[in-house]
Design a protein around this motif. Structure first.
Motif, short mmCIF file in Angstrom:
data_model
loop_
_atom_site.label_atom_id
_atom_site.label_comp_id
_atom_site.label_asym_id
_atom_site.label_seq_id
_atom_site.Cartn_x
_atom_site.Cartn_y
_atom_site.Cartn_z
N GLN A 154 0.84 -1.20 0.00
CA GLN A 154 0.00 0.00 0.00
C GLN A 154 0.87 1.25 0.00
O GLN A 154 1.99 1.24 0.54
CB GLN A 154 -0.91 0.00 1.22
N TYR A 214 1.12 5.30 0.89
CA TYR A 214 0.58 6.42 1.65
C TYR A 214 1.36 7.68 1.30
O TYR A 214 2.55 7.62 0.96
CB TYR A 214 0.76 6.21 3.16
N ASP A 241 -3.61 4.97 -0.68
CA ASP A 241 -4.29 4.12 0.31
C ASP A 241 -4.43 4.79 1.67
O ASP A 241 -5.24 4.36 2.48
CB ASP A 241 -3.49 2.82 0.49
N ILE A 276 3.33 -1.27 3.86
CA ILE A 276 2.95 0.07 3.41
C ILE A 276 4.24 0.87 3.24
O ILE A 276 5.21 0.67 3.98
CB ILE A 276 2.09 0.75 4.51
#
Ligand code: E4P
Length: 219
Positions: free
Chosen positions: A2, A4, A23, A183
């Motif tokens: 993901q 960010y 995300d 992430i």
């Protein structure tokens, strides 16, 4: 993995969110201090949450567990998307345990070692953020710490999610993905660098030039 955005800037968030690849968002007091002219802090966080519709980390500033818990409870009322960033210090671990019981998601921030990450996970943090760039800045290989955290979490089936943080350049994103970070949070600049490739630009120009010569039209 993901992706960010690590920012408090709503324009950057809208820009990258519009790509359909965003995300979540991480903020910190330094990033938000750059937005002080945008008005109310809580309103800004609410706006960010509305745009992102995913986890948005907002950090506490209290240094004692009780104060952290109070601030976390207050922050979490802003939106269901708020994840509370708590520093990896003893009081932060205490607070994380209380917040876990209350169902408030914690992102254990300012984490620099696998040992801190183990403590964060055991305290109930939903996320742990190893700051890779800041380790690199002092001559360490930040990625090695993330690799160790990944290995330890996998050894024990720990589901605390690893956020590769303090991302400085696209190569960091590559490292994060190869090592299995859940992430990667990065500045907008790195998102823009990721999409860029000189051969894409050259290839696109050539296609359009050739198409122009045909006189065809798609619509
Ligand atoms: C992560 O959540 C932090 O906000 C961030 O990645 C810190 O990065 P910096 O070292 O570039 O300040």
């Amino acid at each position: 993995m993901q992706l960010y955005l690590d920012t408090g800037n709503i324009d950057e968030i809208k820009e990258i969110a519009a790509w359909g690849v965003l995300d979540g968002v991480t903020t910190n007091p330094t990033l938000l201090s750059r937005e002080k002219d945008r008005g109310d802090y809580r309103a800004l966080l609410k706006e960010i949450c509305d745009v992102v519709q995913g986890p948005v980390s907002a950090e506490v500033t209290a240094l004692d567990a009780e104060g952290m818990v109070r601030q976390a409870q207050s922050l979490s009322k802003i939106s269901e998307h708020i994840v509370v960033k708590i520093p990896c210090i003893p009081e932060g671990l205490k607070a994380a345990g209380v917040l876990f019981e209350e169902g408030i998601h914690v992102n254990m921030t300012l984490t620099f070692s696998p040992l801190q990450a183990i403590l964060a996970a055991n305290a109930g943090a939903a996320y742990v953020s190893p700051f890779v760039g800041r380790l690199d800045d002092i001559g360490h290989e930040g990625i090695n710490q993330v690799a160790r955290i990944r290995e330890i979490f996998d050894n024990y089936g720990i589901d605390t999610r690893i956020i590769f943080a303090s991302t400085r350049h696209p190569e960091h994103v590559m490292q994060a993905a190869l090592i299995g970070a859940d992430i990667c949070t990065m500045p907008a600049k790195v998102f823009r660098q990721m999409v860029k490739h000189p051969l894409t630009d050259i290839g696109l120009k050539r296609f359009l030039d050739d198409w122009e010569k045909t006189g065809f039209s798609i619509e």
